[in-house]
Scaffold this motif. Structure first.
Motif: not given
Ligand code: IMP
Ligand code: MG
Length: 173
Positions: A83, A89, A111-112, A114-117
């Motif tokens: 990772d 962010e 999409p993964i 994107h969840t981290r802003k």
């Protein structure tokens, strides 16, 4: 037996094209900073050359996802095996890929991320094989659209070999 490799895009051509992409990114993000995400291992050579041609501030991070075994056929399985080290962010993220084939790897990964802003995520690939696409994916920067052939060099491998070739070649069977 040694594989036969035919030069497809010369070192000079590929470097010139990457310089153009770097100039385009520098212009598009003028006054901002970009965070480049290198998808290991194939994208390393491209990312280094691209980063050198970007004139705005750049940060870099690396991640490894696996979708292929040691074969020319997609397994369809995508797994994050390394990772990122830093959060996304508030950053302008550019994913740097070597090649987009079926599109499955990125369709899973974006999409993964994107969840981290992040502020936004764009996609930059050295090569794209549109004829092979199985899932729709928006690509913002493309070095070359190529036909459906298996290519190596400039980071791309065939069973882990040929990543070090300074040009892009086609494996002849
Ligand atoms: P996708 O999920 O099918 O788009 O797979 C993309 C990944 O498959 C790339 O990042 C490469 O690692 C690998 N790949 C696809 N086509 C080639 C090729 O022609 N040569 C070497 N690797 C390839
Ligand atoms: Mg790859």
């Amino acid at each position: 037996m040694a594989d036969k490799i035919k030069v497809f895009i010369t070192e000079q051509e590929v470097n010139a094209r990457i310089a153009e992409l770097g100039a385009q990114i520098s212009k598009d993000y003028e006054g901002k900073e970009v965070h480049l995400i290198c998808i290991l291992r194939g994208s390393v050579f491209f990312m280094c050359e691209l980063a050198k041609r970007i004139t705005i501030p750049v940060t870099m991070d690396f991640m490894s996802v696996s979708s292929y075994g040691n074969s020319m056929i997609s397994s369809g399985i995508v797994r994050i095996s390394k990772d990122l080290d830093e959060p996304l962010e508030g950053r302008h993220v550019i994913i740097v890929e070597d090649i987009i084939d079926s599109g499955k790897t990125l369709a899973h990964l974006i999409p993964i991320l994107h969840t981290r802003k992040p502020l936004d995520i764009k996609l930059c690939t050295l090569l794209s094989k549109p004829a092979r696409r199985e899932v729709e994916i928006q690509v913002d920067y493309v070095g070359y659209e190529i036909p459906d052939a298996f290519v190596v060099g400039y980071g791309l491998d065939y069973a882990q070999k040929y990543r070090n070739l300074p040009y892009i070649g086609i494996v002849e069977e």
